[in-house]
Design an enzyme around this catalytic site. Structure first.
Site, PDB file in Angstrom:
ATOM      1  N   CYS A 174      16.057 -45.916  16.402  1.00  0.00           N
ATOM      2  CA  CYS A 174      15.543 -47.270  16.428  1.00  0.00           C
ATOM      3  C   CYS A 174      15.816 -47.503  18.004  1.00  0.00           C
ATOM      4  O   CYS A 174      16.144 -48.668  18.361  1.00  0.00           O
ATOM      5  CB  CYS A 174      16.272 -48.340  15.670  1.00  0.00           C
ATOM      6  N   GLN A 219      27.758 -51.515  16.900  1.00  0.00           N
ATOM      7  CA  GLN A 219      28.395 -50.264  17.101  1.00  0.00           C
ATOM      8  C   GLN A 219      29.706 -50.424  17.867  1.00  0.00           C
ATOM      9  O   GLN A 219      30.242 -49.337  18.039  1.00  0.00           O
ATOM     10  CB  GLN A 219      27.292 -49.161  17.914  1.00  0.00           C
ATOM     11  N   HIS A 227      18.902 -51.375  20.867  1.00  0.00           N
ATOM     12  CA  HIS A 227      18.321 -51.071  19.609  1.00  0.00           C
ATOM     13  C   HIS A 227      17.063 -51.955  19.200  1.00  0.00           C
ATOM     14  O   HIS A 227      17.258 -52.975  19.859  1.00  0.00           O
ATOM     15  CB  HIS A 227      19.422 -51.407  18.322  1.00  0.00           C
ATOM     16  N   ASP A 264      25.026 -57.520  21.082  1.00  0.00           N
ATOM     17  CA  ASP A 264      24.799 -56.774  19.906  1.00  0.00           C
ATOM     18  C   ASP A 264      25.998 -55.868  19.799  1.00  0.00           C
ATOM     19  O   ASP A 264      26.451 -54.806  20.589  1.00  0.00           O
ATOM     20  CB  ASP A 264      23.717 -55.852  20.136  1.00  0.00           C
TER      21      ASP A 264
END
Ligand code: PMP
Length: 422
Positions: free
Chosen positions: A367, A205, A124, A202
């Site tokens: 994104c 999600q 992202h 990250d």
């Protein structure tokens, strides 16, 4: 599959509304943001109505109650991630803010002009742009692990690139917000550690959709956003190993992050306050904690399995439509997301048509412009699920995409007709 996903309709007032087209809402845009159950709305409302005051500073009743609820939210988050200590949980404005904080506080101290940062091409923008910004400050190099033809990332290739490039940092997403691919976080972390790289995961999600254990992952930094796990906007989490956070200087300066301030300088507070300058997102933290309680009560494994079944249903149904291409790996390698293109129809037109049927999906680059560029496409339509979605909503999605094919393909035929005499 969860036995009665329709029961969540009662908990989520927004899910029973109709859309502008008059159709019942099928909310399949959960990778952009989820909805909030009554329990979360009420917890936040209760705080504002009954005991809200600024935290950490007052000795009065309301401030003590707010402080206790805020710190309880930190403890709830620590338990959810299985972090070792509450000092390792820093509340931020979101995943983006958390990655930016690491880029500033850790990156500026530890990355130099000869260093490499390794990312994957599936990141992202939140996990790309802060590193570009760091590169323009310190002059480091950024490299990307590419995607294989089957939309996966090959661990062998990760291993090779780590060995060749010897990056100082390997920052990667746990689950792609476009492909839906779940990456082997623990394995990649071990490979990164073997070459001395720090890892940032990250998990924006991933955290909402599967059980996360940061100690098992053994990652140095892990970030996520509250709004993607039924919590409010304006709050996210930076998990960092205590030893690393301890060594990092704070990014923002101001109240609450200091121990002492004089006319000639300041000393910083201990963790985690050092990274929480100013009035923090108090009510948002309380809302996040309630969201964590809510999804934990359903069970993260149950949520993951329910979404997996919806993903298989959507993937198989859409794949069977002539002219539809799935942008992502096989259903057993992904969770909760099915991105696709429809031949000859722009993704925005697909999403607009689905909206006329009450179905909310997202269309665009989500994104992830470098990922889309590497695939040679500019946009995809993306259906993304959560535990409150039902099999009949996926049926509606598939039926509506059939309509898109019929409607836009025949329009294309009509449009081409007048052109033929030329
Ligand atoms: N990473 C991933 C994988 C995401 O899906 C998102 C949100 N779509 C982000 C980072 C950024 O999260 P936020 O906008 O809440 O900071």
């Amino acid at each position: 599959m969860l036995p009665h996903p329709e029961r969540f309709q009662i908990d989520f007032p927004i899910l029973s509304r109709v859309t502008n087209s008059g159709a019942a809402l099928a909310f399949l845009d959960n990778a952009a943001s989820t909805q909030r159950p009554d329990a979360v709305l009420q917890a936040m409302d209760r705080c504002y109505r009954e005991y809200y005051a600024n935290v950490h500073r007052g000795i009065h009743t309301l401030s003590e109650a707010s402080t206790e609820a805020y710190e309880q939210a930190r403890e709830e988050t620590r338990r959810f991630l299985n972090a070792r200590s509450r000092c390792e949980i820093v509340f931020t404005a979101g995943a983006t803010a958390a990655i930016n904080a690491v880029a500033r506080c850790w990156g500026d101290q530890n990355i130099g002009p000869d260093d490499v940062i390794l990312l994957t091409i599936a990141e992202h923008h939140a996990n790309i742009v802060p590193w570009h910004q760091l590169a323009s400050r310190v002059g480091c190099r950024i490299e990307f692990v590419p995607l294989e033809d089957d939309f996966t990332i090959d661990t062998q290739r990760v291993s090779q690139m780590l060995a060749e490039l010897r990056p100082k940092l390997f920052a990667f997403t746990a689950t792609s917000n476009v492909l839906g691919t779940d990456f082997p976080v623990q394995q990649w972390g071990e490979l990164a550690r073997a070459v001395g790289a720090v890892t940032l995961v990250d998990a924006a999600q991933a955290v909402p959709h599967r059980k996360i254990d940061v100690q098992q992952w053994n990652s140095d930094f892990v970030v996520f956003s509250g709004h993607k796990v039924c919590g409010p906007t304006g709050i996210g989490v930076l998990y960092g190993k205590e030893t690393l956070l301890d060594e990092m200087p704070p990014f923002l300066g101001g109240g609450a992050m200091i121990d002492t301030v004089t006319t000639s300088g300041f000393t910083t507070a201990s963790l985690p306050d050092k990274f929480e300058a100013g009035t923090p997102p108090i009510v948002e933290a309380i809302g996040l904690a309630e969201a964590i309680r809510y999804v934990s009560a359903i069970g993260m494994d149950n949520i993951h399995e329910h979404e997996r079944q919806l993903t298989v249903q959507a993937d198989e149904g859409l794949r069977a439509i002539d002219g539809v291409s799935i942008v992502g790996p096989r259903p057993d390698q992904k969770s909760g997301i099915v991105s696709f293109t429809v031949e000859g129809v722009h993704a925005h037109d697909v999403a607009q048509w689905l909206d006329t049927r009450g179905i909310a999906v997202r269309a665009g680059h989500h994104c992830t412009m470098p990922l889309h560029a590497s695939l040679g496409i500019s946009a995809t339509a993306r259906a993304s699920f959560y535990f409150y979605n039902r099999a009949d909503e996926v049926d509606r999605l598939i039926a509506a995409v059939h309509e898109v094919r019929e409607k836009f393909a025949s329009r294309g035929r009509r449009r081409r007709k007048p052109a033929s005499p030329l």
